[in-house]
Design an enzyme around this catalytic site. Structure first.
Site, short mmCIF file in Angstrom:
data_model
loop_
_atom_site.label_atom_id
_atom_site.label_comp_id
_atom_site.label_asym_id
_atom_site.label_seq_id
_atom_site.Cartn_x
_atom_site.Cartn_y
_atom_site.Cartn_z
N ALA A 19 0.82 -1.22 0.00
CA ALA A 19 0.00 0.00 0.00
C ALA A 19 0.85 1.26 0.00
O ALA A 19 0.32 2.36 0.10
CB ALA A 19 -0.93 -0.01 1.21
N GLY A 22 1.67 2.82 -6.00
CA GLY A 22 0.94 2.25 -7.14
C GLY A 22 -0.48 1.78 -6.83
O GLY A 22 -1.29 2.47 -6.20
N ILE A 23 -0.77 0.56 -7.32
CA ILE A 23 -2.12 0.00 -7.26
C ILE A 23 -2.57 -0.20 -5.81
O ILE A 23 -3.72 0.08 -5.45
CB ILE A 23 -2.13 -1.36 -8.02
CG1 ILE A 23 -1.77 -1.14 -9.49
CG2 ILE A 23 -3.47 -2.06 -7.86
CD1 ILE A 23 -1.27 -2.38 -10.21
N GLY A 24 -1.66 -0.69 -4.98
CA GLY A 24 -2.01 -0.94 -3.58
C GLY A 24 -2.33 0.36 -2.86
O GLY A 24 -3.29 0.43 -2.09
N SER A 154 -1.56 -11.05 -12.92
CA SER A 154 -1.22 -10.30 -14.14
C SER A 154 -1.57 -11.13 -15.36
O SER A 154 -1.51 -12.37 -15.33
CB SER A 154 0.28 -9.99 -14.15
OG SER A 154 0.64 -9.46 -15.41
N TYR A 180 8.86 -13.95 -13.08
CA TYR A 180 7.69 -13.12 -12.78
C TYR A 180 6.41 -13.75 -13.34
O TYR A 180 5.40 -13.85 -12.64
CB TYR A 180 7.89 -11.71 -13.36
CG TYR A 180 6.70 -10.81 -13.14
CD1 TYR A 180 6.40 -10.33 -11.87
CD2 TYR A 180 5.87 -10.44 -14.20
CE1 TYR A 180 5.29 -9.51 -11.66
CE2 TYR A 180 4.77 -9.62 -14.00
CZ TYR A 180 4.48 -9.15 -12.73
OH TYR A 180 3.38 -8.34 -12.51
#
Ligand SMILES: NC(=O)c1ccc[n+]([C@@H]2O[C@H](COP(=O)([O-])OP(=O)(O)OC[C@H]3O[C@@H](n4cnc5c(N)ncnc54)[C@H](OP(=O)(O)O)[C@@H]3O)[C@@H](O)[C@H]2O)c1
Length: 295
Positions: A19, A22-24, A154, A180
């Site tokens: 968090a 970015g997205i978090g 992803s 990844y």
């Protein structure tokens, strides 16, 4: 008694890993605005401090923000953070396993684990296991399907045709991109098996692809990844955050778990992500790997 409304934030607790950026961060901000008790995690000291301040500023009266720190490539840190969460709340309604990313090479943790597999797969596996009593506690007092575990996977999972069972940490033939993609396939296999195990307890697990997002993601990767991302039309982190909040609160994603979503809708995962035998094998292999590091 009426069933609790999952959109009623009062008393709802969400854990968002990664968090600090970015997205978090965008997801944690959305939950904070909605008045949830938000427990964020981060690794980098400066980004974590800044995110904690931003989240607190967004939280309305009745809301609450806590922020924990640790490197998820180390399972001892994941266990510590799980214990710290248990000291902050007796129930977790939503767990967003988002922390992770790609590296620019092979890195080994102090516990002997390869970074990409450890941070992207083993960490959420262990955190979810450790937080299960808190998820179950939330489920006992919530409408069925309103307690949820969300995996930020992803589209890259499609580039991994199968888990490398003989060398999950790819020590013999490491390539950052392949590691990844495999870890993101692992996110979806884990989600599938987790859902199978917990759906009878009113808990739902879902996976998602956030899209190609403007974040710190490529800054930890190889120069070729940075160059590729620089040519892409990137979306802002608030867009996948909307899908994450929807996955956490909307009725439809609470009905039947083990699915894969993109942009507020169900999407088609690759066949190798729908392989129940692989999902169950990954679970066993993950338990074994965690045992080997006493986690
Ligand atoms: N960006 C994209 O285009 C894209 C596409 C598909 C999937 N994803 C996935 O989306 C998720 C979030 O990525 P993002 O794009 O928001 O990237 P980001 O801006 O780099 O954010 C990643 C977050 O995860 C945390 N994190 C990374 N490694 C960690 C570790 N070892 N221990 C603890 N925390 C760690 C970071 O912490 P610090 O900032 O404190 O270091 C940060 O909070 C990742 O799982 C990524 O694989 C991203």
């Amino acid at each position: 008694m009426n069933a609790p409304d999952p959109n009623t934030p009062v008393g709802r607790c969400v854990v968002v890993t990664g968090a600090s950026s970015g997205i978090g961060k965008a997801s944690a901000e959305a939950f904070a605005r909605m008045g949830w008790h938000v427990i964020g995690t981060g690794r980098d000291a400066e980004r974590s401090a800044s995110a904690e301040t931003d989240l607190r500023a967004l939280s309305p009266p009745g809301g609450r923000v806590d922020f924990l720190r640790g490197d998820f490539a180390e399972m001892a840190n994941v266990r510590r953070i799980a214990a710290e969460i248990a000291a902050l709340t007796d129930r977790v309604h939503v767990l967003v396993n988002n922390a992770g990313g790609v590296r620019d090479g092979l890195y080994t943790s102090s516990e002997g684990l390869e970074w990409t597999f450890a941070a992207n797969h083993l960490a959420p596996f262990l955190l979810t296991r450790e937080l299960m009593p808190l998820l179950e506690q939330a489920s006992e007092t919530s409408a069925p399907g309103t307690v949820r575990v969300i995996a930020v996977s992803s589209l890259a999972h499609k580039q991994c045709s199968a888990m490398r069972w003989n060398d999950l940490m790819m020590r013999e033939d490491f390539a950052a991109g392949s590691a990844y993609c495999q870890a993101k396939l692992a996110n979806l296999l884990f989600t599938r098996e987790l859902n199978r195990k917990v759906e009878g307890r009113g808990i739902v697990a879902q996976g998602m692809h956030p899209g190609k997002v403007r974040s710190n993601f490529s800054s930890h990767g190889e120069p070729s990844l940075k160059a590729y991302m620089a040519t892409q039309n990137l979306i802002m982190p608030e867009q996948p955050a909307r899908t994450i909040v929807w996955l956490a609160t909307a009725p439809e994603p609470g009905m039947h778990g083990g699915r894969y979503f993109y942009d507020l809708a169900e999407a088609q995962a690759a066949p190798q992500a729908l392989d129940d035998e692989a999902a169950s094998r990954l679970w066993r292999e993950s338990e074994r790997m965690l045992e080997s590091v006493n986690a």
